[in-house]
Design a protein around this motif. Structure first.
Motif, PDB file in Angstrom:
ATOM      1  N   SER A  40      75.018  34.502 -31.111  1.00 10.63           N
ATOM      2  CA  SER A  40      75.929  35.226 -30.232  1.00 10.63           C
ATOM      3  C   SER A  40      76.235  34.392 -29.002  1.00 10.63           C
ATOM      4  O   SER A  40      75.460  33.505 -28.619  1.00 10.63           O
ATOM      5  CB  SER A  40      75.316  36.571 -29.802  1.00 10.63           C
ATOM      6  N   ASP A  68      78.295  36.922 -33.617  1.00 13.02           N
ATOM      7  CA  ASP A  68      79.143  37.572 -32.611  1.00 13.02           C
ATOM      8  C   ASP A  68      79.410  36.526 -31.531  1.00 13.02           C
ATOM      9  O   ASP A  68      78.720  36.479 -30.519  1.00 13.02           O
ATOM     10  CB  ASP A  68      78.471  38.806 -32.019  1.00 13.02           C
ATOM     11  N   SER A  69      80.375  35.659 -31.787  1.00 16.08           N
ATOM     12  CA  SER A  69      80.605  34.513 -30.918  1.00 16.08           C
ATOM     13  C   SER A  69      82.092  34.211 -30.803  1.00 16.08           C
ATOM     14  O   SER A  69      82.816  34.225 -31.805  1.00 16.08           O
ATOM     15  CB  SER A  69      79.868  33.283 -31.469  1.00 16.08           C
ATOM     16  N   CYS A  99      83.958  36.466 -34.492  1.00 17.62           N
ATOM     17  CA  CYS A  99      83.508  35.194 -35.056  1.00 17.62           C
ATOM     18  C   CYS A  99      84.718  34.271 -35.042  1.00 17.62           C
ATOM     19  O   CYS A  99      85.482  34.215 -36.006  1.00 17.62           O
ATOM     20  CB  CYS A  99      82.965  35.369 -36.471  1.00 17.62           C
TER      21      CYS A  99
END
Length: 207
Positions: A40, A68-69, A99
Motif C-alpha cells: 500500500s 492498494d497503491s 492499483c
C-alpha cells in the motif's frame, strides 16, 4: 536324530508397529501456512521493506499480496515484479482499492489476479519526474533513456498480463482509469465481491 537348536538373538529395536508410527511422524512435516503481504502507498517509500519481505520468503512458496497503491517509482515496480518471478512465488494478487501506474507491474507479475468491481487501475505512459538540477547533456541522455524505458515497460506489462499489447495501448495512451470489472471482462483478472454473503476467500484459496 540330531535336533537343531534355534538361536535366539536380542535386539534393542522396538516392535514394528511402534517403529512405523515414528517413521510416519517424521516423514510428513506440517505444511507451511500461506503468507500475506500488504502493498500500500507509494512504492518508492515502501520499496526497502517490501523487497526485504519478498527476499525473506521461502522460494517457491505460496501467498497473497493485497494491493492498494497509486504507484510511484517505475524502478520499484520493476524490482518487485522481478523478485516475484525470479523467486518463483505462487502469488495471488488482490487489488482492493487502487492499483495504478507502477503498481500495475508487480500486480501483473502475480500468478493469480483478483479484483473487485470497485477496484481502480490507472494505466498511463511512463512519466519522467526529477527534482534535481541537471545539465543540458544530462537532460538529453535522460530523454533518450526515458524513451527506451517507456517502450520496454509497455512490452513487459503486456507480457506479464499475457495479452496483446494493442489492448493495453488503448488504455495507456493517453491514459485511462480502468475498473476491476473491465479488467475481469478482458480476462486479465478474476472478479470477487468482498461484500458478498458468501466467503470470497475460498475463491482465492482454490486458485
Amino acid at each position: 536324530m540330531n535336533k537343531r537348536r534355534r538361536l535366539r538373538t536380542t535386539s534393542s529395536l522396538k516392535s514394528y508397529p511402534e517403529k512405523s508410527a515414528v517413521f510416519r511422524n517424521h516423514s510428513a512435516p506440517e505444511k507451511e501456512p500461506d503468507w500475506e503481504i500488504a502493498l500500500s502507498g507509494d512504492l518508492g517509500e515502501k520499496e526497502t521493506d517490501l523487497v526485504s519481505r519478498l527476499v525473506d520468503l521461502p522460494r517457491g512458496s505460496r501467498g497473497t499480496i493485497f494491493f492498494d497503491s497509486p504507484g510511484g517509482s517505475v524502478y520499484a515496480g520493476l524490482t518487485l515484479a522481478s523478485l516475484i518471478r525470479l523467486r518463483n512465488l505462487n502469488v495471488a494478487g488482490v487489488a482492493l482499492g487502487e492499483c495504478s501506474s507502477a503498481a500495475i507491474l508487480p500486480f501483473a507479475a502475480c500468478k493469480h489476479r483478483f479484483v473487485t468491481s470497485y477496484t481502480t487501475l490507472l494505466f498511463h505512459p511512463v512519466r519522467w519526474q526529477s527534482e534535481d538540477d541537471v545539465r543540458f547533456e544530462e537532460a538529453v541522455e535522460w530523454a533518450r533513456h526515458f524513451k527506451v524505458m517507456e517502450t520496454d515497460f509497455d512490452r513487459l506489462q503486456a507480457q506479464l498480463f499475457g495479452v496483446d499489447q494493442i489492448l493495453l495501448d488503448k488504455w495507456t495512451r493517453p491514459g485511462k482509469f480502468v475498473s476491476g470489472q473491465e479488467l475481469a471482462d478482458a480476462g486479465l483478472a478474476q472478479l470477487i465481491d468482498p461484500f458478498s454473503q458468501e466467503d470470497q476467500w475460498k475463491l482465492i484459496e482454490a486458485r
